[in-house]
Design a protein around this motif. Structure first.
Motif, PDB file in Angstrom:
ATOM      1  N   GLU A  55      49.550  28.027 -12.526  1.00 51.50           N
ATOM      2  CA  GLU A  55      48.953  27.771 -11.205  1.00 51.50           C
ATOM      3  C   GLU A  55      48.229  28.996 -10.672  1.00 51.50           C
ATOM      4  OE1 GLU A  55      48.448  24.810  -9.772  1.00 51.50           O
ATOM      5  OE2 GLU A  55      49.348  24.082 -11.628  1.00 51.50           O
ATOM      6  N   THR A  69      36.683  22.154 -14.517  1.00 48.16           N
ATOM      7  CA  THR A  69      37.339  21.874 -13.242  1.00 48.16           C
ATOM      8  C   THR A  69      38.729  22.523 -13.242  1.00 48.16           C
ATOM      9  OG1 THR A  69      38.423  19.871 -14.049  1.00 48.16           O
ATOM     10  CG2 THR A  69      36.195  19.620 -13.111  1.00 48.16           C
ATOM     11  N   GLU A  70      39.340  22.608 -12.077  1.00 44.19           N
ATOM     12  CA  GLU A  70      40.707  23.138 -12.013  1.00 44.19           C
ATOM     13  C   GLU A  70      41.663  22.234 -12.788  1.00 44.19           C
ATOM     14  OE1 GLU A  70      42.189  24.347  -8.215  1.00 44.19           O
ATOM     15  OE2 GLU A  70      40.702  25.960  -8.048  1.00 44.19           O
ATOM     16  N   ASP A  71      41.456  20.914 -12.716  1.00 45.92           N
ATOM     17  CA  ASP A  71      42.310  19.996 -13.479  1.00 45.92           C
ATOM     18  C   ASP A  71      42.136  20.205 -14.978  1.00 45.92           C
ATOM     19  OD1 ASP A  71      43.461  18.865 -11.222  1.00 45.92           O
ATOM     20  OD2 ASP A  71      42.081  17.155 -11.176  1.00 45.92           O
ATOM     21  N   ARG A  74      43.908  23.450 -15.901  1.00 50.89           N
ATOM     22  CA  ARG A  74      45.357  23.239 -15.882  1.00 50.89           C
ATOM     23  C   ARG A  74      45.816  22.499 -17.134  1.00 50.89           C
ATOM     24  NH1 ARG A  74      45.351  21.230 -11.380  1.00 50.89           N
ATOM     25  NH2 ARG A  74      45.919  23.092 -10.191  1.00 50.89           N
ATOM     26  N   ALA A  75      45.108  21.449 -17.502  1.00 55.98           N
ATOM     27  CA  ALA A  75      45.473  20.661 -18.689  1.00 55.98           C
ATOM     28  C   ALA A  75      45.412  21.527 -19.952  1.00 55.98           C
ATOM     29  CB  ALA A  75      44.549  19.449 -18.827  1.00 55.98           C
TER      30      ALA A  75
END
Length: 89
Positions: A55, A69-71, A74-75
């Motif tokens: 995070e 993207t942030e997603d 993160r993935a």
């Protein structure tokens, strides 16, 4: 071509112009497994879980990679971080 070496805590590249430099061991020598942001004087600079580290890193990874993207960051990290030395079970 040699595999790019990355910090075994945050996955930041340890080689190249953008690299922050190596962390340090307790005796002041370089630690080639960790970056200076994660490891200094033989200790981790952040006492955190792998999920907390991810995070923390997500916005940095997304801002450094305009097409990510942030997603997406993160993935990717959720898949890659368990292979890093610090987070291996």
């Amino acid at each position: 071509m040699p595999e790019e070496k990355c910090c075994q805590s945050c996955a930041m590249p340890l080689q190249g112009a953008e690299a922050p430099g190596f962390g340090t061991n307790a005796d002041g020598s370089e630690n080639e497994d960790y970056c200076t942001y994660c490891y200094q004087e033989g200790k981790f600079t952040m006492d955190c879980t792998m999920e907390e580290m991810i995070e923390f890193c997500v916005p940095h990874m997304a801002s450094a990679n305009p097409d990510m993207t942030e997603d997406g960051a993160r993935a990717m990290m959720l898949e890659f971080f368990p292979t890093l030395l610090r987070w291996r079970a």
